[in-house]
Enzyme design. Structure first.
Site, short mmCIF file in Angstrom:
data_model
loop_
_atom_site.label_atom_id
_atom_site.label_comp_id
_atom_site.label_asym_id
_atom_site.label_seq_id
_atom_site.Cartn_x
_atom_site.Cartn_y
_atom_site.Cartn_z
N SER A 149 -9.73 1.78 2.70
CA SER A 149 -8.87 2.56 1.84
C SER A 149 -7.82 1.72 1.10
O SER A 149 -7.31 2.17 0.08
CB SER A 149 -8.16 3.65 2.64
OG SER A 149 -7.29 3.08 3.61
N SER A 177 -9.84 -0.51 6.98
CA SER A 177 -9.25 -0.40 5.64
C SER A 177 -8.54 -1.62 5.12
O SER A 177 -8.16 -1.64 3.94
CB SER A 177 -8.29 0.78 5.59
OG SER A 177 -9.03 1.94 5.36
N LYS A 194 0.85 -1.19 0.00
CA LYS A 194 0.00 0.00 0.00
C LYS A 194 0.89 1.24 0.00
O LYS A 194 1.89 1.28 0.73
CB LYS A 194 -0.90 -0.01 1.24
CG LYS A 194 -1.92 1.12 1.30
CD LYS A 194 -2.81 0.98 2.53
CE LYS A 194 -3.91 2.02 2.60
NZ LYS A 194 -4.75 1.89 3.79
N1 GLN Z 1 -13.10 3.78 5.82
C1 GLN Z 1 -12.57 4.32 7.06
C2 GLN Z 1 -12.31 5.78 6.90
O1 GLN Z 1 -12.68 6.31 5.92
C3 GLN Z 1 -11.39 3.57 7.50
C4 GLN Z 1 -10.13 4.01 6.87
C5 GLN Z 1 -8.95 3.24 7.30
O2 GLN Z 1 -9.07 2.22 8.00
N2 GLN Z 1 -7.79 3.75 6.94
O3 GLN Z 1 -11.74 6.41 7.73
#
Ligand code: GLN
Length: 476
Positions: free
Chosen positions: A151, A175, A76
């Site tokens: 994400s 994420s 990532k």
């Molecule tokens: N979808 C969540 C957010 O928008 C989690 C993001 C993450 O775990 N980095 O914050």
């Protein structure tokens, strides 16, 4: 099903295949498929081939190598890689080339893993679909009209498509698990502190954790072995030895008590997701697990607490992007204040700005007690919910997400609807415990459904064993 990374490593060790041969097969497929999938922000085929050549030479010379030397991996693009740009899918860091490796990257390199590229994400890991990437939206490999989740959508899509079947992501509120569920692969969020965060570009430091994506639980356990352990460079990393997670997969799960929280099976859960997860629960029962009802009464407050604490920490962490030390600097400003303002206006996308504003608001004098402090109190209650539930069970099972993969564009104009896709995952980060998402079926359109298994802190051995037994039984 593709060959597992552990099996491929066996062939590498027996010299039935070389690291270079693996790459020469993988890279053209990856480059071709990536044109549609858009899973990678940066590919580094030259470096990868060079590294593979070195490993092959060392293996031919009879040097003792790590059992995993020569396995390809995607990272990532929030993990700092020396000499390879690390963008966080943001204009702010579009040309940022870190001068050092994140600890996880260092460990992977020491074990001979070969980095093939950096995967796309929602800018600074803020989002659930990769639509917030400043560059492009990654497609779900199962249906290109749909999001891969986020994400870590690029890592999930790459892993699910086998390009390669091992990637790393980060999980602040879901994420890793949410995109794993939506793309149909395994995603593990380890216990807070299990894996060093040194060199992970910070979003919300008290919630962020790095973890593996894989197609099999066995491969996820192998990767967790490699990246776990104490790191003096991360003050929150847990001291002491790390168990062998791969060895922990042996044995059955007969007699294990599985908690089912009614709060995670109620309103908002898609009926098809529910039915697949219920079938998954039956599979666990057939393996000898006992189902018990548990309560997690503060689950409904999870999203609100997460979006206050997460944004508060983000507003502080992202203050460093002022055009002075890191990344983009706006041209044509009269003084430093104007320069910082212009830099941030140009460098950040809409969602990142929304989070910084929300975070700054909840921390501001007059609102701090009402929002931030209250969210911290809820965090404690959520942690206690899990502690109480784990008095009555060994592991907890929930759906990973309320729905399967949604269409690209479907939720972009409604941030709240997007935030709700994290309903079952954020509480795990708030409590600092571990959880895994494993494929457990498909809806009528063939879209993958994920089953989430949650363990107490440092319960990864039992968590992985249960997930492994489930995966074997589910695929049988
Ligand atoms: N979808 C969540 C957010 O928008 C989690 C993001 C993450 O775990 N980095 O914050």
């Amino acid at each position: 099903m593709l060959e597992s990374a552990v099996a491929l490593a066996g062939r590498l060790q027996r010299r039935e295949v070389s690291a270079t041969e693996i790459l020469k097969d993988l890279l053209p497929r990856l480059e071709a498929r990536n044109r549609d999938l858009q899973a990678y922000v940066t590919l580094c085929p030259e470096q990868a081939l060079e590294q593979a050549g070195e490993i092959d030479a060392r293996r031919s010379a009879g040097e003792p190598l790590s059992p995993w030397a020569g396995l390809p991996i995607g990272l990532k693009d929030v993990l700092c890689t020396r000499g390879i740009r690390t963008t966080c899918s943001s204009k702010m860091l579009e040309n940022f080339v870190p001068p050092y490796d994140a600890t996880v990257v260092k460990r992977l390199k020491e074990q001979g893993f070969i980095i093939v590229g950096k995967t796309n994400l929602d800018e600074f890991a803020m989002g659930s679909s990769t639509e917030n990437s400043a560059f492009f939206t990654t497609r779900n490999p199962v249906d290109p009209e749909r999001v891969p989740g986020g994400s870590s959508g690029g890592s999930a899509a790459a892993c699910a498509a086998g390009l390669p079947p091992l990637t790393l992501g980060s999980d602040t509120g879901g994420s890793i698990r949410q995109p794993a569920a939506l793309c149909g692969c395994v995603g593990l969020k380890p216990t807070y502190g299990r894996v060093s965060r040194y060199g992970l570009v910070a979003f919300a430091s008290s919630l962020d954790q790095i973890g593996p994506f894989a197609q099999t639980v066995e491969d996820a356990a192998m990767l967790l072995n490699v990246i776990s352990g104490h790191d003096p460079m991360d003050g929150t990393s847990i001291p002491g030895p790390v168990p062998d997670y791969l060895a922990a997969l042996n044995g059955d799960i007969c007699g294990l008590k599985i908690g089912l929280p009614s709060e995670c099976f109620g309103e908002g859960l898609d009926p098809e997701v529910r039915s697949e997860v219920e079938k998954g629960i039956k599979t666990l029962e057939s393996l000898g697990c006992e189902m018990v009802e548990v309560r997690l009464p503060h689950t409904d407050y999870g999203i609100a607490a997460y979006y206050f604490i997460g944004t508060a920490e983000a507003s502080s962490n992202l203050a460093r992007y002022d055009g002075v030390t890191f990344g983009h600097r706006a041209a044509g400003a009269g003084d430093i204040v104007e320069m910082a303002g212009k830099t941030r206006a140009e460098g950040f996308g809409a969602e990142v700005k929304r989070r910084i504003m929300l975070g700054t608001y909840v921390l501001s004098a007059g609102f701090y007690d009402a929002y931030y402090l209250k969210a911290q109190r809820i965090r404690t209650l959520i942690k206690r919910d899990f502690e109480n539930a784990f008095q009555a069970c060994d592991l907890i099972v929930t759906p990973t997400t309320p729905t399967t993969a949604f269409r690209i564009g479907e939720k972009t104009s409604d941030p709240l609807a997007m935030y709700l896709s994290d309903t079952y995952t954020t509480t795990v980060n708030l409590a600092g415990i571990a959880a895994i998402s494993i494929p457990c079926g498909k809806d009528a359109q063939g879209l993958p459904v994920g089953l989430q298994i949650i363990s107490p802190a440092l319960g990864e051995e039992q968590l992985l064993r249960a997930a492994h037994c489930f995966q074997l039984a589910h695929e049988a």
